[in-house]
Enzyme design. Sequence first.
Site, PDB file in Angstrom:
ATOM      1  N   LYS A 103      33.505  39.643  28.336  1.00 19.52           N
ATOM      2  CA  LYS A 103      33.435  40.206  26.983  1.00 19.52           C
ATOM      3  C   LYS A 103      33.501  39.046  25.996  1.00 19.52           C
ATOM      4  CE  LYS A 103      36.039  41.324  23.632  1.00 19.52           C
ATOM      5  NZ  LYS A 103      35.127  40.979  22.516  1.00 19.52           N
ATOM      6  N   GLU A 150      44.127  30.293  27.270  1.00 19.16           N
ATOM      7  CA  GLU A 150      43.841  29.069  26.502  1.00 19.16           C
ATOM      8  C   GLU A 150      43.998  29.453  25.046  1.00 19.16           C
ATOM      9  OE1 GLU A 150      43.251  26.171  27.742  1.00 19.16           O
ATOM     10  OE2 GLU A 150      42.874  26.676  29.831  1.00 19.16           O
ATOM     11  N   CYS A 192      40.256  24.328  18.848  1.00 23.97           N
ATOM     12  CA  CYS A 192      41.653  24.521  19.250  1.00 23.97           C
ATOM     13  C   CYS A 192      42.366  23.195  19.470  1.00 23.97           C
ATOM     14  CB  CYS A 192      41.721  25.374  20.491  1.00 23.97           C
ATOM     15  SG  CYS A 192      40.652  24.756  21.778  1.00 23.97           S
ATOM     16  N   GLU A 246      48.486  26.934  12.982  1.00 27.74           N
ATOM     17  CA  GLU A 246      47.092  26.573  13.210  1.00 27.74           C
ATOM     18  C   GLU A 246      46.241  27.149  12.077  1.00 27.74           C
ATOM     19  OE1 GLU A 246      44.970  28.478  16.486  1.00 27.74           O
ATOM     20  OE2 GLU A 246      44.290  26.477  17.066  1.00 27.74           O
TER      21      GLU A 246
END
Length: 473
Positions: A170, A245, A279, A379
């Site tokens: 997905k 992750e 990331c 972040e």
Amino acid sequence: MRIQLKHFINGEWVESTGSRIIDVINPATEEVIGQISDGTEEDLNKAVAAARAAFPSFSQTTKEERIQLLNRIADEYEKRKGDIVNVITQELGAPLSISERTHYNMGLAHFRQAAKELETFEFNERRGNTVIRKEPIGVSGLITPWNFPTNQTATKLASAFAAGCTVILKPSELTPFAAIILAEVFQAAEVPKGVFNLVNGTGEIVGNGISSHPDIDFVSFTGSGAVGQKITENAAKTVKKVALELGGKSPLIILDDFDMKKAAKIAVTNVVFNSGQVCTAATRTLIPKSKHDEFIEAVKEVLPNYRVGDPLDGTNFLGPLISEKQYKRVQGYIEKGIEEGATLVEGGTGKPEGLEKGYYVRPTVFTNVKNDMVIAQEEIFGPVMSIITYEDVDEAIEIANDTIYGLAGYVVGEDKETVEKVANSIRAGRIVVNGASGDYSAPFGGYKQSGIGREWGDYGIEEYLEVKSVVGM
Ligand code: NAD
């Protein structure tokens, strides 16, 4: 207009059982460029049934057969280069040159690397009268984000196929068309039916469906921490293995013996690349107090070389952010930095001049940042650099590790011993020294809240394997 309202299940494109449609937007023009179906639980169930049915035979294929399969996939992928590059620029907004050099190439590299790893990969080991076997874990559910549409899907798919697992993918509903091309690549490469299944849709329906499905053995997820937690909770109910992750707030430690111009170039590149939607972005820049002013001057000098604008223009380095939501989020963080008392060196809120349409932001540099400020801890996922000064290397390491994350770390310096000390002291899964380029055989993944498990190369394949001991053979 790209329209694909079908899912790829059991080797063919099949109608969705639902009728809801998701529009896909080009973030540079804010226009609808395509449509996909919002998959249903029934669609997912069909895909899981196909993957389950294909597993017994695919899991028994030989290493040689899977090496050939991965190389066939890589060959077919190469034939679709133009389409892949264009689609990433359209749906992600990455400048064409970056779509090609980074996004296209990363996808290709993972398939080639997995084939190469298999050549020397040992699935069986004898220890006296015991044989230790590594067997494919089973049906794997793969959930991927939008920021690297080919890299994240390819690393998961290449490892899964190398291990002998069947999958349901997905992809992000914001960037589904790169994955749709991958399905066509797999069709052309004659991936056996049921081995690869693609169900488009939202996290709420298809994503939650994957993490809670009793017939899925393993979930590999790349995305935000909040969704990673939800997936882990859902997976716990069927004691499903999960690989995550997640995000990062990675430090770059600049040592005082390094050339400040070179350091500024490495620092800026590692913040603004992919419009900061990376990331592993090195968003906390740690600089010796004595070098602060020199470094700021160097940053001001190099920053204008990283032009923001139309991704179709080859001279631009940053395209827009992916969506209006991300645009607002990044604006919020820039406002927060100003409010917290950090000093704005470059950039700031609002759009870059002349770029009113599209989700463009100004590359932004803050200095006098304290590590406990929100802009140093959370972040941002945009091109925002936070410069923090340190007195000595031990303090730099302490600041670097003062984060909930541990995905990556960077160090630049001349003295080998100090560089090594820093590299070994940062608690993160990947440390890059002096701006070195990537290594597809090296494991990728995070410490702490940056994730669980590793991708890429042989470590990536290990994630898709169970270990069996046969004692007395
Ligand atoms: P996201 O978590 O919102 O979405 C990622 C994927 O999860 C999408 O496909 C989404 O549809 C799906 N999803 C959403 N809700 C779900 C649910 N409840 N259950 C299952 N799936 C669900 O993340 P994003 O905004 O697409 O991506 C940005 C994030 O990804 C950033 O935090 C970034 O750090 C992280 N990221 C991590 C890595 C890494 O390798 N560590 C790489 C790239 C991005």
